[in-house]
Design a protein around this motif. Structure first.
Motif, PDB file in Angstrom:
ATOM      1  N   TRP A 477      -3.273  13.780  -8.003  1.00  0.00           N
ATOM      2  CA  TRP A 477      -1.886  14.257  -7.978  1.00  0.00           C
ATOM      3  C   TRP A 477      -1.682  15.272  -6.875  1.00  0.00           C
ATOM      4  CZ3 TRP A 477      -5.141  17.337 -10.866  1.00  0.00           C
ATOM      5  CH2 TRP A 477      -4.900  18.700 -10.903  1.00  0.00           C
ATOM      6  N   HIS A 478      -0.442  15.386  -6.483  1.00  0.00           N
ATOM      7  CA  HIS A 478      -0.001  16.434  -5.554  1.00  0.00           C
ATOM      8  C   HIS A 478       1.166  17.155  -6.187  1.00  0.00           C
ATOM      9  CE1 HIS A 478       3.495  13.971  -4.680  1.00  0.00           C
ATOM     10  NE2 HIS A 478       2.711  12.953  -4.330  1.00  0.00           N
ATOM     11  N   ASP A 479       1.428  18.363  -5.749  1.00  0.00           N
ATOM     12  CA  ASP A 479       2.565  19.109  -6.269  1.00  0.00           C
ATOM     13  C   ASP A 479       2.937  20.185  -5.259  1.00  0.00           C
ATOM     14  OD1 ASP A 479       3.366  20.768  -9.447  1.00  0.00           O
ATOM     15  OD2 ASP A 479       4.602  19.781  -7.936  1.00  0.00           O
ATOM     16  N   ALA A 480       4.208  20.446  -5.161  1.00  0.00           N
ATOM     17  CA  ALA A 480       4.716  21.531  -4.314  1.00  0.00           C
ATOM     18  C   ALA A 480       5.964  22.079  -4.984  1.00  0.00           C
ATOM     19  CB  ALA A 480       5.031  21.026  -2.905  1.00  0.00           C
ATOM     20  N   VAL A 491      -0.270  22.223  -4.238  1.00  0.00           N
ATOM     21  CA  VAL A 491      -1.355  21.816  -5.132  1.00  0.00           C
ATOM     22  C   VAL A 491      -1.817  20.431  -4.749  1.00  0.00           C
ATOM     23  CG1 VAL A 491      -2.066  21.452  -7.511  1.00  0.00           C
ATOM     24  CG2 VAL A 491      -0.328  23.163  -7.000  1.00  0.00           C
ATOM     25  N   ILE A 492      -3.127  20.229  -4.724  1.00  0.00           N
ATOM     26  CA  ILE A 492      -3.719  18.898  -4.621  1.00  0.00           C
ATOM     27  C   ILE A 492      -4.843  18.861  -5.639  1.00  0.00           C
ATOM     28  CG2 ILE A 492      -5.519  19.343  -2.887  1.00  0.00           C
ATOM     29  CD1 ILE A 492      -3.093  16.393  -2.701  1.00  0.00           C
ATOM     30  N   GLY A 493      -4.973  17.746  -6.376  1.00  0.00           N
ATOM     31  CA  GLY A 493      -5.986  17.717  -7.417  1.00  0.00           C
ATOM     32  C   GLY A 493      -6.382  16.308  -7.798  1.00  0.00           C
ATOM     33  N   ALA A 542     -10.763  17.480 -20.121  1.00  0.00           N
ATOM     34  CA  ALA A 542     -10.861  16.826 -18.811  1.00  0.00           C
ATOM     35  C   ALA A 542     -11.493  17.789 -17.821  1.00  0.00           C
ATOM     36  CB  ALA A 542      -9.484  16.394 -18.317  1.00  0.00           C
ATOM     37  N   LEU A 543     -12.049  17.201 -16.768  1.00  0.00           N
ATOM     38  CA  LEU A 543     -12.545  17.965 -15.627  1.00  0.00           C
ATOM     39  C   LEU A 543     -11.734  17.546 -14.406  1.00  0.00           C
ATOM     40  CD1 LEU A 543     -16.424  17.702 -16.114  1.00  0.00           C
ATOM     41  CD2 LEU A 543     -14.933  19.590 -16.763  1.00  0.00           C
ATOM     42  N   ALA A 544     -11.500  18.477 -13.513  1.00  0.00           N
ATOM     43  CA  ALA A 544     -10.691  18.161 -12.343  1.00  0.00           C
ATOM     44  C   ALA A 544     -11.125  19.032 -11.183  1.00  0.00           C
ATOM     45  CB  ALA A 544      -9.206  18.377 -12.632  1.00  0.00           C
ATOM     46  N   THR A 545     -10.998  18.473  -9.973  1.00  0.00           N
ATOM     47  CA  THR A 545     -11.092  19.280  -8.767  1.00  0.00           C
ATOM     48  C   THR A 545      -9.683  19.616  -8.323  1.00  0.00           C
ATOM     49  OG1 THR A 545     -10.998  17.425  -7.202  1.00  0.00           O
ATOM     50  CG2 THR A 545     -13.160  17.987  -8.135  1.00  0.00           C
ATOM     51  N   GLY A 546      -9.539  20.625  -7.511  1.00  0.00           N
ATOM     52  CA  GLY A 546      -8.193  20.952  -7.064  1.00  0.00           C
ATOM     53  C   GLY A 546      -8.167  22.142  -6.127  1.00  0.00           C
ATOM     54  N   ILE A 547      -7.077  22.234  -5.413  1.00  0.00           N
ATOM     55  CA  ILE A 547      -6.780  23.380  -4.547  1.00  0.00           C
ATOM     56  C   ILE A 547      -5.375  23.854  -4.887  1.00  0.00           C
ATOM     57  CG2 ILE A 547      -6.264  24.127  -2.188  1.00  0.00           C
ATOM     58  CD1 ILE A 547      -8.437  22.282  -1.196  1.00  0.00           C
ATOM     59  N   LEU A 548      -5.235  25.148  -5.109  1.00  0.00           N
ATOM     60  CA  LEU A 548      -3.924  25.784  -5.232  1.00  0.00           C
ATOM     61  C   LEU A 548      -3.772  26.735  -4.046  1.00  0.00           C
ATOM     62  CD1 LEU A 548      -1.288  26.536  -6.654  1.00  0.00           C
ATOM     63  CD2 LEU A 548      -2.577  28.200  -7.996  1.00  0.00           C
ATOM     64  N   LEU A 615      -3.623  18.798   2.924  1.00  0.00           N
ATOM     65  CA  LEU A 615      -4.425  18.761   1.706  1.00  0.00           C
ATOM     66  C   LEU A 615      -4.539  17.305   1.266  1.00  0.00           C
ATOM     67  CD1 LEU A 615      -2.796  21.723  -0.263  1.00  0.00           C
ATOM     68  CD2 LEU A 615      -4.735  21.810   1.295  1.00  0.00           C
ATOM     69  N   PHE A 616      -5.688  16.912   0.735  1.00  0.00           N
ATOM     70  CA  PHE A 616      -5.902  15.503   0.414  1.00  0.00           C
ATOM     71  C   PHE A 616      -6.950  15.394  -0.689  1.00  0.00           C
ATOM     72  CE2 PHE A 616      -9.893  15.718   2.707  1.00  0.00           C
ATOM     73  CZ  PHE A 616      -9.649  16.702   3.661  1.00  0.00           C
ATOM     74  N   THR A 617      -6.948  14.247  -1.373  1.00  0.00           N
ATOM     75  CA  THR A 617      -7.982  13.970  -2.365  1.00  0.00           C
ATOM     76  C   THR A 617      -9.106  13.176  -1.720  1.00  0.00           C
ATOM     77  OG1 THR A 617      -6.762  12.006  -3.104  1.00  0.00           O
ATOM     78  CG2 THR A 617      -6.375  14.057  -4.301  1.00  0.00           C
ATOM     79  N   ASP A 618     -10.226  13.094  -2.442  1.00  0.00           N
ATOM     80  CA  ASP A 618     -11.420  12.518  -1.825  1.00  0.00           C
ATOM     81  C   ASP A 618     -11.291  11.034  -1.536  1.00  0.00           C
ATOM     82  OD1 ASP A 618     -13.296  12.698  -4.970  1.00  0.00           O
ATOM     83  OD2 ASP A 618     -11.540  11.515  -4.403  1.00  0.00           O
TER      84      ASP A 618
END
Length: 684
Positions: A477-480, A491-493, A542-548, A615-618
């Motif tokens: 997901w992405h969010d702004a 946000v990217i996660g 749940a487990l998640a990666t992410g950047i805020l 920002l991007f996911t893997d």
């Protein structure tokens, strides 16, 4: 009077002293006053502290000009009179203190409250004072000296500030406007000295006090005396972000506190603080409703995928109807479900033949959906290639209006049903059904990913690309969004997993982080730490990666600052205006949901005008059999040509490079600091 009488050099006060008929007082002729009394009076008259000397058996009063100013209308009549008569309204409180001082013990009080009549009416006052024994020429205690300072305003300001602080704290609590109003009234009830009664007159709420007798202007404090002699005040509650006032603050005022400018300012501050808290509560309520809707959409997505995954494994048409029955109830709230299939050219009804939807099955064989609201029924054709092999019928006991999302969902169910009924002899139908499921899944998943805001100095673009693998949904997901203070949050996660559970968990994590980032106004690391705790406390398994990240202007500079925290996610990429590319590698913190007490770190990077952050996911950089560093190096090399490109073009270009062969979902977010007007895009 002779010139050497001990009345000081201040002419106005001396004139008052000389006008007193001292022979009629217990003190007698001033020329015969004891030397000790004359000496202590001379000391009092030469200081700017408010001092009164109470002398003799009846404690007759002698004082200086600051004390005269302090007792207001009681001066000059108080000169020579017993202190018990002058302050009769407070003598029950003061007499024991005077007696203690006359017994030889000094008395000290700080901010002592007293109700005094100094201006023709009782009023609240507070004083810090010291009573000290005064001895005569023979060393006997003959009187009491009082050194006093009025602290009424300081005491009132302090308790009013405490009230405003408690009201302000309500804005940080996540609650509905109605709950906040009830708590605000509870807080206001703790201030009876300033507000003996208070009411928040909001739409739909019962009135505790009369409404304002006339329309209120902004910031106006309207005060009216009531028939019972009490005073009521009204002031509009301002909206924190402008717009219509949410209501009116009404208050019954204390008879002991004057309605002066300070009191009016206090009432305005109470209304403004309540308004801020109500605005925060309204924002939270709207965000919660939005989160509930998105959670419901995620649950629908999960239910649709569950039905689509169950149908291919059934063995006969009865099992198809059973699976659809569970799915239709959960996804659409249907009360009845039937299937019509063609067997050797004849219609065969599966399910309750008396269901109202049976009548619509035949019409659906024409190839078009049939919807009837009286009774509430719907029938959808079951297509296999160019042929209609049957129809799916649904019924509701109560009137039901089908939304466009409902019809999309029924279309997906119908396609899955057609696949299940003809999977052996119609591979084409199977592909069509899976494609319908995938389209619906993507539609619902994309509905969780809102459009990016466009603040004045930033360009933001977001994109989502599902995996190329057949009928998969995932947790990218992405969010702004902009916080209440206007700060841009990015946000990217990626929630671990590639199924409906991951999609549903993604919706939960995304909504929690959005709510935290919007309302708490904390650093990215603190927000991610709060998300860790929320995931633990709310049972988000749940487990998640992410950047805020936040993008903020640097004060006094044309440059901006990127501040971010990384929870086990690929690093942000920055493209400078001259095409220089930098991967912002840091030691990534633990994944979200792994350890609630983990101390996360913030990182900062400067951004000149024209710089772009990606920002991007893997899924963008990972390839089977290759190291992720190879993918990052490829992306950095590719991004060197993005200087000056709009964020939307960058997102489209980078997704175009992997579309059709991405092995995982891909979410990307690009934000560009707009160049200053007239400035070159690239810098030398």
């Amino acid at each position: 009077m002779v010139a050497n009488l001990p009345f000081g050099s201040e002419q106005a006060l001396r004139d008052v002293y000389e006008a007193v008929d001292w022979d009629s007082t217990s003190l007698g002729d001033p020329s015969r006053w004891p030397r000790s009394l004359r000496r202590v009076l001379e000391l009092a008259l030469e200081t700017r502290f408010a001092i009164v000397i109470c002398w003799g058996p009846d404690l007759a009063m002698l004082y200086n000009q600051p004390y005269a100013d302090m007792i207001a209308d009681k001066h000059p009549a108080a000169l020579g009179r017993p202190v018990g008569e002058v302050f009769a309204e407070a003598w029950d409180d003061l007499e024991p203190l005077f007696e203690q001082a006359r017994g030889g013990d000094a008395v000290w009080f700080e901010d002592m409250p007293l109700v005094l009549n100094r201006h023709g009416r009782p009023e609240e006052t507070c004083f810090t004072f010291s009573y000290s024994p005064v001895r005569d020429d023979e060393g006997r205690i003959a009187g009491v000296m009082d050194i006093a300072a009025e602290t009424t305003r300081q005491v009132q300001d302090h308790r009013r500030l405490e009230l405003l602080t408690r009201l302000g704290d309500l804005a940080s609590e996540l609650q509905s406007p109605a709950d906040l109003a009830r708590k605000a009234l509870d807080v206001l009830a703790t201030a009876p000295l300033d507000l003996p009664a208070a009411d928040l007159q909001l739409p739909g709420q019962p009135l505790r006090l009369p409404p304002p007798p006339e329309a209120l202007a902004p910031r106006q404090v309207l005060v009216r005396e009531q028939p019972d002699g009490t005073r009521l005040a009204w002031v509009r509650i301002p909206a924190a972000l402008g717009g219509e006032s949410p209501g009116v603050l009404a208050a019954r005022l204390s008879d002991l506190v004057p309605v002066d400018a300070a009191h009016r300012d206090f009432l305005r501050l109470v209304a403004a603080t309540v308004g801020d808290a109500l605005s925060a509560a309204a924002s939270y309520e709207a965000e919660r409703r939005r989160a509930d809707l998105q959670q419901w959409q995620a649950q629908r997505l999960a239910g649709l995928v569950a039905v689509a995954q169950a149908l291919p494994s059934v063995d006969d048409v009865d099992d198809v109807l059973r699976v659809l029955g569970r799915g239709a109830v959960g996804l659409l709230g249907a009360d009845g479900i039937v299937l019509g299939v063609l067997e050797e050219g004849r219609l065969q009804v599966l399910g309750d033949r008396h269901d109202p939807a049976v009548a619509a099955l035949t019409a659906a064989f024409s190839g078009s959906a049939v919807v009837d609201e009286d009774p509430s029924t719907a029938a959808w054709p079951l297509w296999v290639g160019e042929r209609v092999i049957g129809a799916l019928g649904l019924s509701w006991r109560t009137p039901r209006h089908l939304s466009s999302e409902d019809t999309d969902l029924i279309t997906a169910l119908a396609a899955s049903t057609a696949q299940a009924l003809d999977r052996v002899r119609a591979t084409q139908a199977e592909r069509a059904a899976a494609a319908a499921v995938r389209t619906m899944a993507e539609t619902l998943q994309r509905s969780l990913l809102t459009a990016a805001p466009q603040p004045d100095h930033l360009e933001i673009a977001v994109r989502y690309l599902p995996a190329a693998e057949h009928a998969q949904v995932g947790g990218d997901w992405h969010d702004a969004f902009l916080t209440a203070a206007g700060t841009a949050c990015l946000v990217i996660g990626d929630v671990t997993g590639h199924d409906q559970d991951a999609a549903a968990a993604m919706g939960q994590v995304r909504n929690l982080l959005r709510g935290i980032g919007y309302s708490l106004e904390v650093s990215p690391a603190a927000a991610l730490s709060a998300l860790d705790r929320a995931m633990r406390d709310l049972g988000v398994g749940a487990l998640a990666t992410g950047i805020l990240a936040t993008v903020e202007p640097l004060e006094g500079s044309a440059h901006w600052r990127l501040r971010w925290s990384n929870a086990g996610h690929p690093p942000p990429l920055v493209v400078a205006p001259d095409g220089t590319v930098e991967l912002l590698r840091t030691s990534p913190d633990l994944l979200l949901g792994l350890e609630a007490g983990f101390a996360r770190a913030d990182h900062v990077h400067g951004l000149p005008p024209g710089a772009t952050v990606l920002l991007f996911t893997d899924g963008l950089v990972e390839r089977r059999g290759a190291a992720i560093d190879d993918g990052l190096a490829w992306l950095a090399e590719t991004a060197s040509g993005y200087a000056g490109m709009a964020p939307s073009d960058i997102c489209d270009h980078v997704l175009g490079l992997v579309q059709g062969h991405a092995e995982d979902d891909v979410a990307v977010l690009a934000v560009r600091v707009r160049p200053e007007p007239g400035a070159a895009t690239a810098v030398p």
